[in-house]
Each structure stands twice: as C-alpha cells, then as structure tokens.
Design an enzyme around this catalytic site. Sequence first.
Site, PDB file in Angstrom:
ATOM      1  N   ASP A 190       0.839  -1.156  -0.047  1.00 37.22           N
ATOM      2  CA  ASP A 190      -0.092  -0.007  -0.252  1.00 37.22           C
ATOM      3  C   ASP A 190       0.858   1.078   0.023  1.00 37.22           C
ATOM      4  O   ASP A 190       1.745   1.363   0.588  1.00 37.22           O
ATOM      5  CB  ASP A 190      -0.970   0.038   1.306  1.00 37.22           C
ATOM      6  CG  ASP A 190      -2.293  -0.134   1.040  1.00 37.22           C
ATOM      7  OD1 ASP A 190      -2.732   0.882   0.412  1.00 37.22           O
ATOM      8  OD2 ASP A 190      -2.816  -1.229   1.141  1.00 37.22           O
ATOM      9  N   ASP A 200      -3.219   4.400  -2.533  1.00 41.08           N
ATOM     10  CA  ASP A 200      -4.496   4.742  -1.394  1.00 41.08           C
ATOM     11  C   ASP A 200      -4.940   6.169  -1.948  1.00 41.08           C
ATOM     12  O   ASP A 200      -3.978   7.306  -2.114  1.00 41.08           O
ATOM     13  CB  ASP A 200      -3.862   4.682   0.096  1.00 41.08           C
ATOM     14  CG  ASP A 200      -5.046   5.105   1.003  1.00 41.08           C
ATOM     15  OD1 ASP A 200      -5.935   4.410   1.022  1.00 41.08           O
ATOM     16  OD2 ASP A 200      -4.818   6.070   1.942  1.00 41.08           O
ATOM     17  N   GLU A 225      -6.667   4.036  -5.766  1.00 39.67           N
ATOM     18  CA  GLU A 225      -8.187   4.082  -4.976  1.00 39.67           C
ATOM     19  C   GLU A 225      -8.677   5.188  -5.411  1.00 39.67           C
ATOM     20  O   GLU A 225      -8.253   6.241  -5.020  1.00 39.67           O
ATOM     21  CB  GLU A 225      -7.836   3.930  -3.436  1.00 39.67           C
ATOM     22  CG  GLU A 225      -9.197   3.899  -2.809  1.00 39.67           C
ATOM     23  CD  GLU A 225      -9.169   4.155  -1.336  1.00 39.67           C
ATOM     24  OE1 GLU A 225     -10.003   3.844  -0.486  1.00 39.67           O
ATOM     25  OE2 GLU A 225      -8.080   4.855  -1.141  1.00 39.67           O
ATOM     26  N   HIS A 260     -10.822  -4.444   2.136  1.00 40.16           N
ATOM     27  CA  HIS A 260     -10.802  -4.205   3.667  1.00 40.16           C
ATOM     28  C   HIS A 260     -11.941  -2.992   4.107  1.00 40.16           C
ATOM     29  O   HIS A 260     -12.035  -2.729   5.295  1.00 40.16           O
ATOM     30  CB  HIS A 260      -9.269  -3.908   3.980  1.00 40.16           C
ATOM     31  CG  HIS A 260      -8.900  -2.619   3.299  1.00 40.16           C
ATOM     32  ND1 HIS A 260      -8.808  -2.312   2.015  1.00 40.16           N
ATOM     33  CD2 HIS A 260      -8.451  -1.211   3.905  1.00 40.16           C
ATOM     34  CE1 HIS A 260      -8.208  -1.132   1.736  1.00 40.16           C
ATOM     35  NE2 HIS A 260      -8.181  -0.394   2.868  1.00 40.16           N
ATOM     36  N   ASP A 261     -12.411  -2.319   3.046  1.00 38.22           N
ATOM     37  CA  ASP A 261     -13.079  -1.008   3.617  1.00 38.22           C
ATOM     38  C   ASP A 261     -14.679  -1.392   3.450  1.00 38.22           C
ATOM     39  O   ASP A 261     -15.315  -0.543   3.691  1.00 38.22           O
ATOM     40  CB  ASP A 261     -12.803  -0.033   2.599  1.00 38.22           C
ATOM     41  CG  ASP A 261     -11.525   0.894   3.122  1.00 38.22           C
ATOM     42  OD1 ASP A 261     -11.221   0.546   4.517  1.00 38.22           O
ATOM     43  OD2 ASP A 261     -10.828   1.245   2.173  1.00 38.22           O
TER      44      ASP A 261
END
Length: 582
Positions: free
Chosen positions: A108, A215, A273, A350-351
Amino acid sequence: MSPHSVKAGQPTATWWKDATVYQVYPASFKDSDGDGWGDIPGIISKIDYLKELGVDVVWLSPMFDSPQEDMGYDISDYEAVYPRYGTVEDIDLLIQACHDRGMKLILDLVVNHTSTEHNWFKESRSSKTNPKRDWYFWRPPRYDENGNRLAPTNYRSYFADSAWAWDETTQEYYLHLYAESQPDLNWESEEARNAIYDSAMRFWLDRGVDGFRVDTVNKYSKHVDFPDAPIVDPSNFIQPATHLYCNGPRIHEFLREMHDKVLSNYDVFTVGELSLTPDPKHVLDYVSASEKQLDMVFQFDMIHLGMGHGLEDKYDPTEWKLSEMKQIMAKWQKFIEGNDGWTTAFCENHDNGRAISRFASDEPEFWQASATMLAIFMITLTGTLFLYQGQEIGMINMPSEWPIDEYKDIEALNYYKEAERLSMTSDPTRKERIMRGLQKMARDHARLPMQWDSTPNSGFSTGIPWMRTHDKYKEINVEIEEKDPNSVLSFWKKLLALRKDYRDLFIYGIFDLVDPENEGTFTYTKLSNDNQIALVVLNFTKEPKPFPEVDRSKKLKLLISNYSDSQPETLQPFEGRVYLNF
C-alpha cells in the site's frame, strides 16, 4: 486524434493484466507468535496456500510503523515495520518467498497523509518557521461575530468530524481529511514530494517490491485557496466538500511526475483507489497508458450500492436494484473499449462488508450457492482480478446480533457516536438506521480474523485475537474446505484456473449486457478477439428463475455451473452458469 485513441480490439497483454491479486490484511491473516495480532512470519507460513489457490500477486495492506489509530493508514515511518508485524527483514523474506514461487508482492502506498507521530509532522508543527512547515496544510483560525474561534473552512472529514484540527503549539489548524491523527501532506511542496518518492517508494522498490496499491489517489491536489463548501446540512457546521479536494487542479501533474521520476525505472504496476470520479472519460485520464500515471484503478460504484447518499449519510442504508448493478458493471467493463486504458474486477476489500452478505445471501441454505455464484461473476469480468482474504472460503459479515462494542473501526465508531447525538436532537431514528447500515457495510466485517480451521480462534492465533473470531468459523474454514472437492474454496481454485485457460475471453474479452431491466437474473456475454463467445447467466435471488431469452441459433455448451444438477430452462436460487458458444 485523442491521446486515448487506439485501434479497437483486444488490449495488449501484460503480466499485471493477467494476474489474480490477493489482498492480505496483515492484522487479521495469520498470527505466528500468539500475541493475537497477525504478522509477516504468519503470512510467509501461508504463501504455499496462496500459490495453490492460483494467486499471482499478493497485495499487503499497510504494515508500516504506525500508532494504529486507523489500522496502519496512519504511518509514522515509511521505512520501518510496525513491531507487532515484524521487521523490514521479514518483508525481505516475504518478497523472496513470493518471488521463489513465481509470485509478486505489492504494498500500500499511503501518501495523502501521515500520522501525527511521523517526524515530518513533528517538525512541521514545531514552529511556523520550520523548513517542513509547508509539508502540511496549516491555516489560521476564523472567528464568528461573537469572537468564537472557527476552523478555516467548514469541511467534513471522512470520519464524521471537522477536517481541521487545532494545534496549540503554533495556534493554527492543520487539515486532515481522515482522522485527526492523519494530517494531509501538502503535495504543492516539491521537497515533500521528493521525500515521499524516496521514503515511501524507492526504499521498498529497491528491496524488490513489485508495485503499489495507491491509497486515496485522487486527493493529493486540493483547491488550496480553501473556499467554504456549500451548505447542504443547515443543522451542522461541517459540510461535505469532496469536490474541493478530489481530482484537484494539479492531480495529473503530480501522478505523471511520480511515474516519470520513480515508477518508470522499475517493472512494476500500480492500482489507484479512485473515489468520487463517475465520468469514464475522467477515469481514463488516470489509466490511459499514454498518460503515464496509473495502470488501473478501483472504481467503487458497485461497492456503494446500498449506501446512503453523500458522505454524511454513507451508513444510512438504501434499497438497491439488480438493474442498477448491471448498469454500473456495464459502464466500467466497457469504458476501456477502443482505448489504451485498463480496469479491475473486484467486489470485496478491507473497507467494506462481505459481498455474500451484501449482494446475495448469507443464510445457511443459500450461503454456498451465493459464494460460488459471485465467484463465477468475478472470474468472468474483464480486467485484473482482485480477491480479498477469506473471500475464497466464503467468509460473511459478523452476526447482526453483535453489539457496537464488537466494532473496532474508527470510522464506524465515529458514525455511530454522531448518530447517537443526532437521535437525541434532530433525527430520532438515526441511531437505529446507522446501526443497520453498519451491520451490512461497516469496514469491520472484512477485518475479522481469517478462518483457517476449527481449533480455538479459527487457527488464526493461539492467543486472544485483537478482534473477535466469527461465530461460524467451525463451519467456514480453510481446513474443512480443502478436504471437500465441492467446497467454495475448491470451486474458486477451479475457476481461477479456468480464467487463465480462457484468458482472451474472460480477462480481455468485450462485455455486453443482456436483458438489462431484469431484476432477478444478470446475463451478459463476453467476446474474445478470435470471436469466441461466452454467455454468463447469474440468478441473484432466492427463487428459481426462468432461463433468460437468448439467441439459441448457435449451440451452447455448458462450461461450468455452481449446481451439479442444472436444469436447462430454470435457474435455481443463486445459480451461476457459463456457456461457450462455438
């Protein structure tokens, strides 16, 4: 000619387009030392499991040193590993373990913000004259007519509070789009950008990392005059302001510089993202090969199905229709046709809540069919495929009877606290509505410990896990499913191999929607460059549905179904089928 224009047809193949990427959430994957917290040695111990599944790339969520206010997305040192995860040397071993098996590892890249504990921010806040002062956004306060101090703007953060935090040391506010402990970096500063490139990127690329999931990639460029956001909620000082910090005026300049200065010197790939960017033409500006910025992005329209409207109502649930999902998928499957862009296929991360619980059914009688139908859906989509840990065994949301005390995520808890306050003042039912939304969509669902076996704590840890293990871990786990040729895990293994066998059709094929208004079944075709056709038929309901009306002039050959007793004219509950038309 547009810079994006290329000859229509099949995209150029690359290793990262062909890849199946598996996201590991390190806190919850595998604990090797019994402290209840997942770690890098634990991941290494399961590398052969991932290889046998059919994974090509491991994406490791943040493992950098951090106070863990936001599960590692608040980084205090880009060049160190959070001690409970291990060491930099452990990451070296993980890179080697992946490479030895013909797999790759991506990390990440979290560079919109740091932790307040990062040395850069400590210096920045120390005085107004510190050389790193402009590495973050500092602004003086405003005052109302009564002399009360106000934030520089009325922006709402992603975590349901003001996006500005007061700092006593220098008597100014700093910007944080996320938690107060996550101050935003100022990409306007060339020195800050170069430090990011060295510390967050080259340090790891030189150790052999194969790329990054980037990210919050469209938030680096802000409108730095910081105008107030329009008032859409008169009862609140803070207002949604995403249009003032997403896709800002210099964002493509910054990403092109990142590519030219750093990424172009390595054989790596990036996936960004990309939130709040609904226009495919604008998305193409990020992912067009000719633009030299990102290789692909995650677009979240499907993930947002069932969420409330706007940032402030994210967890105030809404009803969604299958026809909406179809239009979303068609939009993002087709936007790369005839150009040099690329896309992604995913339904979990994961979100968000687990896909089975959100888009199908986690009821015991429908769970397995739901899991395998969604698997067929994912492997037949064009783009690079991303799986989230536990998706391959059919992990589901935490039980709805679990109280708010079992939720750990800062976002969920902040939304719940805000709902409690509003329920006592202006919106009496808000707490119940937000809790219903959290039960479906909270980030916590994906963060429960991985379910490895039927031993205590699901084989995740010999100690007390940092987060409660799912009640159904004895029924849904790797050990049981590895022994069952008809399990969800076995089905995923078969499908991932099939996706590679028919790569021109599934990974690169042209998507076309069939029967877009049908609210029960989702039907589409895939066309390869050599004119091979696949027909995909998915029942998204608990009821049997008639087989859709399609052209039967050519013979259909059943390639795979998630039912062993498929009935030609009827789709059983949550049945998925793929036909080949020769």
